[in-house]
Write a protein that holds these residues in place. Sequence first.
Motif, PDB file in Angstrom:
ATOM      1  N   UNK A   1      19.549  29.204  37.753  1.00 32.49           N
ATOM      2  CA  UNK A   1      20.134  29.145  36.417  1.00 32.49           C
ATOM      3  C   UNK A   1      21.451  29.889  36.294  1.00 32.49           C
ATOM      4  N   UNK A   2      21.744  30.792  37.229  1.00 36.33           N
ATOM      5  CA  UNK A   2      22.957  31.604  37.110  1.00 36.33           C
ATOM      6  C   UNK A   2      23.515  31.893  38.498  1.00 36.33           C
ATOM      7  N   UNK A   3      24.683  31.359  38.822  1.00 35.07           N
ATOM      8  CA  UNK A   3      25.275  31.597  40.150  1.00 35.07           C
ATOM      9  C   UNK A   3      25.405  33.071  40.507  1.00 35.07           C
ATOM     10  N   UNK A   4      25.556  33.925  39.512  1.00 30.21           N
ATOM     11  CA  UNK A   4      25.738  35.355  39.780  1.00 30.21           C
ATOM     12  C   UNK A   4      24.442  36.024  40.224  1.00 30.21           C
ATOM     13  N   UNK A   5      23.315  35.421  39.908  1.00 28.33           N
ATOM     14  CA  UNK A   5      22.047  35.926  40.420  1.00 28.33           C
ATOM     15  C   UNK A   5      21.887  35.521  41.882  1.00 28.33           C
ATOM     16  N   UNK A   6      22.345  34.310  42.210  1.00 27.15           N
ATOM     17  CA  UNK A   6      22.302  33.848  43.594  1.00 27.15           C
ATOM     18  C   UNK A   6      23.215  34.691  44.477  1.00 27.15           C
ATOM     19  N   UNK A   7      24.403  35.031  43.957  1.00 25.78           N
ATOM     20  CA  UNK A   7      25.346  35.872  44.701  1.00 25.78           C
ATOM     21  C   UNK A   7      26.159  36.681  43.697  1.00 25.78           C
ATOM     22  N   UNK A   8      25.940  37.973  43.660  1.00 22.15           N
ATOM     23  CA  UNK A   8      26.536  38.827  42.640  1.00 22.15           C
ATOM     24  C   UNK A   8      28.052  38.891  42.714  1.00 22.15           C
ATOM     25  N   UNK A   9      28.626  38.663  43.884  1.00 25.20           N
ATOM     26  CA  UNK A   9      30.075  38.817  44.062  1.00 25.20           C
ATOM     27  C   UNK A   9      30.882  37.560  43.767  1.00 25.20           C
ATOM     28  N   UNK A  10      30.219  36.489  43.368  1.00 22.29           N
ATOM     29  CA  UNK A  10      30.961  35.251  43.136  1.00 22.29           C
ATOM     30  C   UNK A  10      31.880  35.404  41.930  1.00 22.29           C
ATOM     31  N   UNK A  11      33.123  34.971  42.080  1.00 19.69           N
ATOM     32  CA  UNK A  11      34.103  35.012  40.991  1.00 19.69           C
ATOM     33  C   UNK A  11      34.559  33.608  40.591  1.00 19.69           C
ATOM     34  N   UNK A  12      34.423  32.662  41.516  1.00 21.78           N
ATOM     35  CA  UNK A  12      34.804  31.272  41.233  1.00 21.78           C
ATOM     36  C   UNK A  12      33.854  30.347  41.971  1.00 21.78           C
TER      37      UNK A  12
END
Length: 387
Positions: A71-82
Amino acid sequence: MSTPTPNSLTPKQLAAEKARLVADARAEGFDVVRVAAPDAIPLAPERLAAFLAEGHHGSMAWMAETAERRADPRVLWADVRSVVMLGMNYGPDQDPRALSGEPERGNISVYARNRDYHDIIKGKLKLLAGRLASRTGAEVKVFVDTAPVMEKPLAAAAGLGWQGKHTNLVSREFGSWLFLGSIFTALDLPVDAPERDHCGKCRACLDACPTNAFPAPYRIDARRCISYLTIENSGPIPREFRAAMGNRIYGCDDCLAACPWNKFARAASEMKLKPRPELERPALADLAALDDAGFRAFFAGSPVKRIGRDRFVRNVLVAIGNSAEPALLPAVRTLLEDPAPVVRGAAVWALSRLAPDEFERVRMAAQAAESDEAVKEEWRALGPAIG
């Protein structure tokens, strides 16, 4: 000259890196490349939770297990910015529904008629992401379909298209025929505007579904979807859906093919995703004769191989039962003795459809001799139980 760090790049340099990435991706065969922010799908968690709560994922337990990351790319990888979303056209050169008029042939979903697209796309994504990381020093990760990434909402947020009423991505340039992949990067790349919904009052995709798998526009019940039933479902095909399957033996393209936006799409180019001729209209009789080794050889490199011979032959037998072709009876009789219960059960149903009188003659003895309860139930379904 030293490699720059991600934080040292100016907005102008980031825009230049994006432009270079887009050009690089097009050179690798991608047809569209756009960028979304990782927080661009705020409604996704709620919609996914509702989908799961309603049980519309069926036996796909992995969807619930990975829901938080999905549901949230930032949970999959916290460092993602784009999130870089890429699409590759796999449009067919004719309407795949036309094959329904050849009941002795099997209809394999368009996407599975070539090499496994996961392999095709993931290799290209790794090349692109590796070059980007080498130029900028930014960490990257690549994902294709099987990872817990909500590709369709992210693709819509990036502007590749919009999620149509059939829940799939629709593009004004490529219709419903885009393979999707993503590159997560620690770079703050310039984002693109999302595409607005252009479905309007049209409901062609919903009306085209043979099994009424859409409880409402923009919602799908996978348990009723032929793609789910023929691929994800490991047990017998529920009887209520067998006749509606027709000759669809792996997936279903009806809702995709019905989309009016396909009139603007073009067939995939010769150099990329043209189908293997032997998978375009294979004979059901030949497919029914495949043993495990033959199945693996015939579908080498194809996504079809992943479901295994038994599940696939089950699908073939349902298509044979729908074919009204008495010439296919020998294949059915042979598979009544198959070691796999799921194959024997499907053969029972096919026999009842092609030769009801023969079915009645052999039913009682066959039911008594059968050791598997699910197959016994197939024999009982069209007649009274014995004993």
